[in-house]
Enzyme design. Sequence first.
Site, mmCIF file in Angstrom:
data_model
loop_
_atom_site.group_PDB
_atom_site.id
_atom_site.type_symbol
_atom_site.label_atom_id
_atom_site.label_comp_id
_atom_site.label_asym_id
_atom_site.label_seq_id
_atom_site.Cartn_x
_atom_site.Cartn_y
_atom_site.Cartn_z
ATOM 1 N N GLU A 195 -2.452 -1.707 -3.448
ATOM 2 C CA GLU A 195 -3.676 -1.074 -2.972
ATOM 3 C C GLU A 195 -3.423 0.383 -2.630
ATOM 4 O O GLU A 195 -2.308 0.771 -2.282
ATOM 5 C CB GLU A 195 -4.243 -1.824 -1.763
ATOM 6 C CG GLU A 195 -3.334 -1.877 -0.557
ATOM 7 C CD GLU A 195 -3.930 -2.702 0.574
ATOM 8 O OE1 GLU A 195 -4.720 -3.632 0.300
ATOM 9 O OE2 GLU A 195 -3.600 -2.406 1.740
ATOM 10 N N HIS A 244 0.868 -1.172 0.000
ATOM 11 C CA HIS A 244 0.000 0.000 0.000
ATOM 12 C C HIS A 244 0.904 1.221 0.000
ATOM 13 O O HIS A 244 1.262 1.743 1.061
ATOM 14 C CB HIS A 244 -0.927 -0.005 1.218
ATOM 15 C CG HIS A 244 -1.967 1.061 1.195
ATOM 16 N ND1 HIS A 244 -3.199 0.914 1.780
ATOM 17 C CD2 HIS A 244 -1.979 2.303 0.642
ATOM 18 C CE1 HIS A 244 -3.911 2.010 1.607
ATOM 19 N NE2 HIS A 244 -3.183 2.871 0.919
ATOM 20 N N HIS A 302 -7.548 -6.845 6.919
ATOM 21 C CA HIS A 302 -7.412 -5.924 8.043
ATOM 22 C C HIS A 302 -7.659 -6.652 9.364
ATOM 23 O O HIS A 302 -8.743 -7.167 9.610
ATOM 24 C CB HIS A 302 -8.344 -4.710 7.941
ATOM 25 C CG HIS A 302 -7.698 -3.457 8.485
ATOM 26 N ND1 HIS A 302 -6.953 -2.606 7.713
ATOM 27 C CD2 HIS A 302 -7.643 -2.959 9.736
ATOM 28 C CE1 HIS A 302 -6.495 -1.603 8.442
ATOM 29 N NE2 HIS A 302 -6.897 -1.804 9.684
#
Length: 250
Positions: free
Chosen positions: A76, A44, A200
């Site tokens: 991402e 990310h 997550h």
Amino acid sequence: MTAKLSVNVNAIAMLRNRRDLPWPSVRELGRIALAAGAYGLTVHPRPDERHVRFSDLPVLRALIDDEYPSAEFNIEGYPSEEFLALCEKNQPEQVTLVPDDPAQATSDHGWDVLANMAFLKTVVSRLKAAGMRVSLFADGDSSREQMEAAKATGADRVEFYTGPYGGCYDDPDKARQWAETLGRTAGYAREFGLGVNAGHDLTIENLPLLIKHIPDLAEVSIGHALTADALQYGMAETVRRYRRACGEAV
């Protein structure tokens, strides 16, 4: 009931970035994870590069291409022009679009797809034209209408934000309720032909219940807990432990 494991290396990069030194090496720990059977690597890249750096992306792309060509690279982030250019340059197999504000410490909510339909359609179309699978970050309790809208953007998958589920580590009853909610939302996604990923605050302990409620879960992206476990067990053994939790025979 088996989900593929993508190892998020942001926490490794964050540890490296505490010093002006090249260790721990994101590339080498990524290699160990892939050698231990991880399906892919996730990054990310945030605008301030406080975790993974832009310069890490071609290094990881080359690692996968040269040594683990059957693995996948997942990038991402929020679809700014800078982010989209990074994706086009590094050609991940999957792009996960996240509605992050640059100041956020970590991702903490999914898209309101209905409110961002025109924007997301344009972005998804651009990425798919470049040959990338697109996943939209979605709340685990999203409505059927949100899943229908996600499909209408042209996205291939949704990735459920599982932070609230992971936050129930000390409340089994609440965890079961969240697992049921995630399973119901996965049913909406399935109805419209969307694949389902999740990420997550997923752990060794909470993966089996999640997969029980989403038996066709395609992929889980795990970084924080996996990196913490790797400090105790080593990266290779940790990846094997997470693969077993994902339902693989390892």
